[in-house]
Write a protein that holds these residues in place. Structure first.
Motif, PDB file in Angstrom:
ATOM      1  N   GLU A 283       8.020   3.926  -2.793  1.00 42.52           N
ATOM      2  CA  GLU A 283       8.429   4.533  -1.526  1.00 42.52           C
ATOM      3  C   GLU A 283       7.747   3.810  -0.372  1.00 42.52           C
ATOM      4  O   GLU A 283       6.553   3.526  -0.416  1.00 42.52           O
ATOM      5  CB  GLU A 283       8.036   6.015  -1.496  1.00 42.52           C
ATOM      6  CG  GLU A 283       8.773   6.856  -2.517  1.00 42.52           C
ATOM      7  CD  GLU A 283       8.360   8.323  -2.461  1.00 42.52           C
ATOM      8  OE1 GLU A 283       7.684   8.703  -1.470  1.00 42.52           O
ATOM      9  OE2 GLU A 283       8.688   9.071  -3.393  1.00 42.52           O
ATOM     10  N   GLY A 284       8.523   3.496   0.657  1.00 39.07           N
ATOM     11  CA  GLY A 284       7.982   2.770   1.799  1.00 39.07           C
ATOM     12  C   GLY A 284       7.779   3.645   3.017  1.00 39.07           C
ATOM     13  O   GLY A 284       7.950   4.866   2.972  1.00 39.07           O
ATOM     14  N   GLY A 285       7.416   2.999   4.116  1.00 40.01           N
ATOM     15  CA  GLY A 285       7.296   3.687   5.393  1.00 40.01           C
ATOM     16  C   GLY A 285       6.020   4.464   5.606  1.00 40.01           C
ATOM     17  O   GLY A 285       5.917   5.254   6.542  1.00 40.01           O
ATOM     18  N   LYS A 286       5.020   4.263   4.727  1.00 40.64           N
ATOM     19  CA  LYS A 286       3.802   5.063   4.846  1.00 40.64           C
ATOM     20  C   LYS A 286       2.526   4.219   4.818  1.00 40.64           C
ATOM     21  O   LYS A 286       1.440   4.752   4.598  1.00 40.64           O
ATOM     22  CB  LYS A 286       3.736   6.094   3.711  1.00 40.64           C
ATOM     23  CG  LYS A 286       4.822   7.154   3.740  1.00 40.64           C
ATOM     24  CD  LYS A 286       4.611   8.161   2.621  1.00 40.64           C
ATOM     25  CE  LYS A 286       5.650   9.276   2.679  1.00 40.64           C
ATOM     26  NZ  LYS A 286       5.448  10.267   1.597  1.00 40.64           N
ATOM     27  N   LYS A 287       2.635   2.922   5.039  1.00 37.55           N
ATOM     28  CA  LYS A 287       1.461   2.057   4.887  1.00 37.55           C
ATOM     29  C   LYS A 287       0.325   2.451   5.831  1.00 37.55           C
ATOM     30  O   LYS A 287      -0.836   2.525   5.430  1.00 37.55           O
ATOM     31  CB  LYS A 287       1.841   0.587   5.105  1.00 37.55           C
ATOM     32  CG  LYS A 287       2.678  -0.001   3.976  1.00 37.55           C
ATOM     33  CD  LYS A 287       2.897  -1.479   4.163  1.00 37.55           C
ATOM     34  CE  LYS A 287       1.626  -2.272   3.898  1.00 37.55           C
ATOM     35  NZ  LYS A 287       1.864  -3.723   3.897  1.00 37.55           N
ATOM     36  N   LEU A 288       0.658   2.707   7.098  1.00 35.66           N
ATOM     37  CA  LEU A 288      -0.365   3.085   8.062  1.00 35.66           C
ATOM     38  C   LEU A 288      -0.975   4.430   7.686  1.00 35.66           C
ATOM     39  O   LEU A 288      -2.196   4.607   7.730  1.00 35.66           O
ATOM     40  CB  LEU A 288       0.215   3.139   9.477  1.00 35.66           C
ATOM     41  CG  LEU A 288      -0.762   3.577  10.584  1.00 35.66           C
ATOM     42  CD1 LEU A 288      -1.964   2.632  10.633  1.00 35.66           C
ATOM     43  CD2 LEU A 288      -0.055   3.634  11.938  1.00 35.66           C
TER      44      LEU A 288
END
Length: 326
Positions: A283-288
């Motif tokens: 799942e992406g969009g959560k690195k920060l």
């Protein structure tokens, strides 16, 4: 051994990882009877789950749960209602009558060692066995009417005396309690399980349901900062950190999120690579967010009071939203 999972399509991949780990680390068990209560798992995913069982010479029994109206009235089924969580309260009705003891496992768990010792736990007069969740804040306990002396447990792993559960109609009683605390409960069925069974829960060592982010909490932080009265010792917590039997990837630092710094994520990927779900992307969009969450974990080691203040801030915001929906 009787094992039960409940999942929808979204969590099918994680169920696959958990199921594979269960079979691989318990190869020597003669009988492992696994029930999967499906709340919308697709046909392709069900086929993959069955293939995992077949690889180990096992079978899984699929129970479809579609119509919930006879169990949960519309007053309870608001936007926060999740049958994949509430469904664990229906094990008495959904599992075969010959099943008198069952181990319920959340899908976001990985089994690293034999669970025979766990499964054979003597319950005595208790109905379930579970592991305490010491970082649950006092306000949560107060809002659901939990006695000060009663421990709050995590319902992600429940060893259930299903015979007593059925005889005392506990599923219905917990559902009823859920309705009574609907407007002040943040953790749904888990709050209700604690409320109804408060004095009938056998406490398990933390190694049997070890939250991965508890690696950052010291025993002193749990007892002094969070004020938890624990049934286990400092050595029990150390053992759980070094050699967890059941890893629980609860909380926001999930290993399947891109950028996750979860200290136990290698265990998740070790098993995922062996499953038919190996190609499912992260799942992406959560690195920060993952970076910020990890920084909070590191702060916990140095100053757990800061972690508690952060938790209190978000818990109070959540209760404010609850009050607005009345």
């Amino acid at each position: 051994m009787n094992i039960v999972y409940i999942a929808n399509e979204k969590f099918a991949v994680h169920l696959g990882v958990s199921l594979y780990s269960l079979y691989e680390r318990n190869r020597n068990e003669k009988d492992i009877r696994v029930f999967i209560i499906s709340t919308g798992i697709g046909g392709d995913s069900l086929g993959k789950l069955k293939s995992i069982a077949k690889k180990f010479g096992r079978t899984v029994e699929i129970i479809e749960l579609k119509d919930t109206s006879k169990y949960f009235d519309t007053g309870l089924q608001d936007t926060s209602f999740d049958i994949s969580k509430m469904g664990r309260l229906l094990v008495g009705e959904l599992l075969p009558e010959d099943v008198e003891r069952v181990l319920y496992l959340d899908c976001d768990m990985v089994i690293l060692h034999s669970i025979r010792e766990l499964y054979d736990t003597k319950l005595g007069k208790n109905v379930v066995a579970a592991v305490e969740e010491p970082t649950v804040l006092e306000r949560v306990r107060y809002e659901i009417g939990l006695d000060y002396e009663a421990s709050y447990v995590n319902a992600g792993l429940l060893l259930i005396d299903l015979k007593k559960w059925r005889e005392e109609n506990l599923g219905e009683k917990i559902i009823s309690y859920s309705k009574s605390i609907w407007d002040k409960s943040l953790f749904g069925e888990q709050d209700a399980i604690n409320g109804v069974l408060r004095w009938r829960i056998k406490k398990l060592p933390p190694k049997f349901n070890f939250f991965s982010n508890y690696k950052y909490f010291s025993y002193r932080a749990l007892t002094k900062v969070y004020g938890a009265t624990l049934s286990y010792t400092r050595e029990d917590l150390k053992e759980a950190k070094k050699r967890p039997v059941v890893l629980h990837f609860a909380g926001d630092e999930r290993p399947w999120c891109i950028g996750s710094h979860n200290p136990y994520k290698r265990a998740y990927f070790y098993f995922k690579e062996k499953t038919p779900f190996r190609e499912v992307p992260l799942e992406g969009g959560k690195k920060l967010y993952m970076l910020i969450y990890h920084m909070m974990d590191l702060v916990t080691v140095v100053c757990p009071r800061v972690r508690k203040l952060i938790s209190e801030y978000y818990i109070n915001k959540a209760y404010k939203r609850l009050s607005e929906r009345k």
